[in-house]
Enzyme design. Structure first.
Site, PDB file in Angstrom:
ATOM      1  N   PHE A 233      12.494   5.625  11.803  1.00 55.73           N
ATOM      2  CA  PHE A 233      11.264   5.058  11.256  1.00 55.73           C
ATOM      3  C   PHE A 233      10.362   6.216  10.839  1.00 55.73           C
ATOM      4  O   PHE A 233      10.117   7.123  11.629  1.00 55.73           O
ATOM      5  CB  PHE A 233      10.564   4.173  12.285  1.00 55.73           C
ATOM      6  CG  PHE A 233       9.437   3.385  11.673  1.00 55.73           C
ATOM      7  CD1 PHE A 233       9.695   2.196  11.013  1.00 55.73           C
ATOM      8  CD2 PHE A 233       8.134   3.860  11.728  1.00 55.73           C
ATOM      9  CE1 PHE A 233       8.658   1.482  10.412  1.00 55.73           C
ATOM     10  CE2 PHE A 233       7.093   3.150  11.132  1.00 55.73           C
ATOM     11  CZ  PHE A 233       7.365   1.960  10.484  1.00 55.73           C
TER      12      PHE A 233
ATOM     13  N   ASP B 230      14.889  -0.059   2.673  1.00 55.41           N
ATOM     14  CA  ASP B 230      15.378  -0.096   4.041  1.00 55.41           C
ATOM     15  C   ASP B 230      16.445  -1.195   4.095  1.00 55.41           C
ATOM     16  O   ASP B 230      17.579  -0.968   3.678  1.00 55.41           O
ATOM     17  CB  ASP B 230      14.126  -0.386   4.879  1.00 55.41           C
ATOM     18  CG  ASP B 230      14.293  -0.170   6.341  1.00 55.41           C
ATOM     19  OD1 ASP B 230      14.132   0.965   6.776  1.00 55.41           O
ATOM     20  OD2 ASP B 230      14.574  -1.138   7.038  1.00 55.41           O
TER      21      ASP B 230
ATOM     22  N   GLU C 122       8.090   2.289  -5.531  1.00 59.05           N
ATOM     23  CA  GLU C 122       8.059   1.759  -4.161  1.00 59.05           C
ATOM     24  C   GLU C 122       8.230   2.925  -3.189  1.00 59.05           C
ATOM     25  O   GLU C 122       8.782   3.971  -3.545  1.00 59.05           O
ATOM     26  CB  GLU C 122       9.179   0.690  -4.038  1.00 59.05           C
ATOM     27  CG  GLU C 122       9.479   0.147  -2.676  1.00 59.05           C
ATOM     28  CD  GLU C 122       8.325  -0.551  -1.981  1.00 59.05           C
ATOM     29  OE1 GLU C 122       7.184  -0.084  -2.075  1.00 59.05           O
ATOM     30  OE2 GLU C 122       8.596  -1.533  -1.263  1.00 59.05           O
ATOM     31  N   ASP C 123       7.775   2.745  -1.958  1.00 55.69           N
ATOM     32  CA  ASP C 123       7.863   3.841  -0.996  1.00 55.69           C
ATOM     33  C   ASP C 123       9.266   4.042  -0.424  1.00 55.69           C
ATOM     34  O   ASP C 123       9.785   5.142  -0.406  1.00 55.69           O
ATOM     35  CB  ASP C 123       6.819   3.681   0.133  1.00 55.69           C
ATOM     36  CG  ASP C 123       6.869   2.313   0.824  1.00 55.69           C
ATOM     37  OD1 ASP C 123       7.748   1.474   0.506  1.00 55.69           O
ATOM     38  OD2 ASP C 123       6.003   2.072   1.695  1.00 55.69           O
TER      39      ASP C 123
ATOM     40  N   ARG D 103      -0.927   6.794   7.005  1.00 59.68           N
ATOM     41  CA  ARG D 103      -0.638   6.829   5.563  1.00 59.68           C
ATOM     42  C   ARG D 103      -1.189   8.090   4.913  1.00 59.68           C
ATOM     43  O   ARG D 103      -0.723   8.502   3.850  1.00 59.68           O
ATOM     44  CB  ARG D 103      -1.263   5.608   4.862  1.00 59.68           C
ATOM     45  CG  ARG D 103      -0.653   4.273   5.251  1.00 59.68           C
ATOM     46  CD  ARG D 103      -1.167   3.194   4.312  1.00 59.68           C
ATOM     47  NE  ARG D 103      -0.944   1.834   4.788  1.00 59.68           N
ATOM     48  CZ  ARG D 103       0.173   1.135   4.618  1.00 59.68           C
ATOM     49  NH1 ARG D 103       1.198   1.676   4.003  1.00 59.68           N
ATOM     50  NH2 ARG D 103       0.277  -0.100   5.069  1.00 59.68           N
TER      51      ARG D 103
ATOM     52  N   LYS E 160       0.812  -1.203   0.000  1.00 56.92           N
ATOM     53  CA  LYS E 160       0.000   0.000   0.000  1.00 56.92           C
ATOM     54  C   LYS E 160       0.856   1.268   0.000  1.00 56.92           C
ATOM     55  O   LYS E 160       0.407   2.348  -0.395  1.00 56.92           O
ATOM     56  CB  LYS E 160      -0.877   0.015   1.266  1.00 56.92           C
ATOM     57  CG  LYS E 160      -1.785  -1.164   1.421  1.00 56.92           C
ATOM     58  CD  LYS E 160      -2.506  -1.053   2.772  1.00 56.92           C
ATOM     59  CE  LYS E 160      -3.293  -2.286   3.073  1.00 56.92           C
ATOM     60  NZ  LYS E 160      -3.869  -2.228   4.441  1.00 56.92           N
TER      61      LYS E 160
HETATM   62  P1  IMP Z   1      12.948  -3.519   3.271  1.00 60.72           P
HETATM   63  O1  IMP Z   1      12.395  -4.748   2.645  1.00 60.72           O
HETATM   64  O2  IMP Z   1      13.555  -3.771   4.602  1.00 60.72           O
HETATM   65  O3  IMP Z   1      13.844  -2.708   2.358  1.00 60.72           O
HETATM   66  O4  IMP Z   1      11.731  -2.599   3.639  1.00 60.72           O
HETATM   67  C1  IMP Z   1      10.931  -2.080   2.694  1.00 60.72           C
HETATM   68  C2  IMP Z   1       9.474  -2.081   3.120  1.00 60.72           C
HETATM   69  O5  IMP Z   1       9.284  -1.972   4.528  1.00 60.72           O
HETATM   70  C3  IMP Z   1       8.868  -0.868   2.514  1.00 60.72           C
HETATM   71  O6  IMP Z   1       8.189  -1.249   1.336  1.00 60.72           O
HETATM   72  C4  IMP Z   1       7.920  -0.351   3.568  1.00 60.72           C
HETATM   73  O7  IMP Z   1       6.637  -0.879   3.334  1.00 60.72           O
HETATM   74  C5  IMP Z   1       8.439  -0.887   4.868  1.00 60.72           C
HETATM   75  N1  IMP Z   1       9.246   0.117   5.599  1.00 60.72           N
HETATM   76  C6  IMP Z   1      10.594   0.164   5.698  1.00 60.72           C
HETATM   77  N2  IMP Z   1      11.000   1.213   6.438  1.00 60.72           N
HETATM   78  C7  IMP Z   1       9.891   1.861   6.814  1.00 60.72           C
HETATM   79  C8  IMP Z   1       9.659   3.048   7.596  1.00 60.72           C
HETATM   80  O8  IMP Z   1      10.570   3.760   8.085  1.00 60.72           O
HETATM   81  N3  IMP Z   1       8.354   3.392   7.760  1.00 60.72           N
HETATM   82  C9  IMP Z   1       7.320   2.683   7.238  1.00 60.72           C
HETATM   83  N4  IMP Z   1       7.496   1.564   6.505  1.00 60.72           N
HETATM   84  C10 IMP Z   1       8.765   1.150   6.294  1.00 60.72           C
HETATM   85 MG    MG Z   2       6.237  -1.374   1.165  1.00 58.86          MG
END
Ligand code: IMP
Ligand code: MG
Length: 181
Positions: free
Chosen positions: A155, A105, A101-102, A168, A46
């Site tokens: 975060f 991380d 993508e948002d 959101r 989302k």
């Molecule tokens: P990754 O797989 O660890 O790179 O994380 C990516 C996903 O985790 C993103 O698509 C977000 O949905 C969620 N995410 C990572 N960091 C944050 C944050 O600081 N706030 C909210 N959602 C996050």
């Molecule tokens: Mg995500």
């Protein structure tokens, strides 16, 4: 009209105005990349929905919109595992593809997306992320082609990003202040 203000729960990090300006700059870079070509633009739901809605309206090449639902986060921690809740339906073979993508991380999600979509044999596959939190990176082999903002190791919520499905709808990006266990 009532306005959402900072509360003790969060502090503004990136303003609505700064987001708008950066979205226009990113669109210009992406328009140069795909100039005149048809592109399947895949929004990762989302979190990327508000960003993608603003970005696609600045793109000047023919766009087919698609959506995928992925899940990997539990509250403020990455589970390290990605669930494909809903795949997209368009055949990507030989197509130009842009994924929106948002945030990157740990990198788990974009690596999963890249491998999943690359297997569908697109002509060109590019990733655009609104935010990059490089301090948390675990997987380095897939990186975004277009990045909105590099953020400190906090975060963040708002403009699509959630904490436990909330926030959101904030029009800006904020850091979450509360202690979470
Ligand atoms: P990754 O797989 O660890 O790179 O994380 C990516 C996903 O985790 C993103 O698509 C977000 O949905 C969620 N995410 C990572 N960091 C944050 C944050 O600081 N706030 C909210 N959602 C996050
Ligand atoms: Mg995500």
């Amino acid at each position: 009209m009532s306005k959402i203000k900072d509360t003790e729960a969060f502090s503004e990090l990136i303003s609505e105005k700064a987001i708008r300006k950066r979205v226009e700059e990113l669109a210009e870079e992406i328009n140069n990349e795909f100039s005149g070509q048809e592109v399947v633009v895949i929004t990762v739901l989302k979190g990327a929905a508000p960003f993608a809605a603003d970005l696609v309206r600045c793109l000047d090449f023919p766009v087919i919109t698609e959506y995928m639902i992925l899940q990997s986060y539990h509250l403020t921690e990455s589970t390290g595992k990605v669930d494909l809740v809903r795949d997209m339906s368009t055949d990507l073979a030989g197509k130009n593809v842009l994924v929106i993508e948002d945030i990157v991380d740990t990198g788990t999600t974009i690596q999963y997306i890249y491998n999943h979509l690359d297997a569908k044999k697109p002509n060109k596959l590019k990733l655009c992320v609104l935010l990059d939190n490089p301090a948390r990176r675990v997987h380095e082999n897939v990186s975004a082609d277009f990045v909105g903002f590099i953020i400190p190791d906090k975060f963040v919520i708002g403009y699509g990003l959630d904490y436990n499905q909330l926030y959101r709808n904030l029009p800006f990006i904020a850091t979450l202040n509360m202690e979470v266990n």
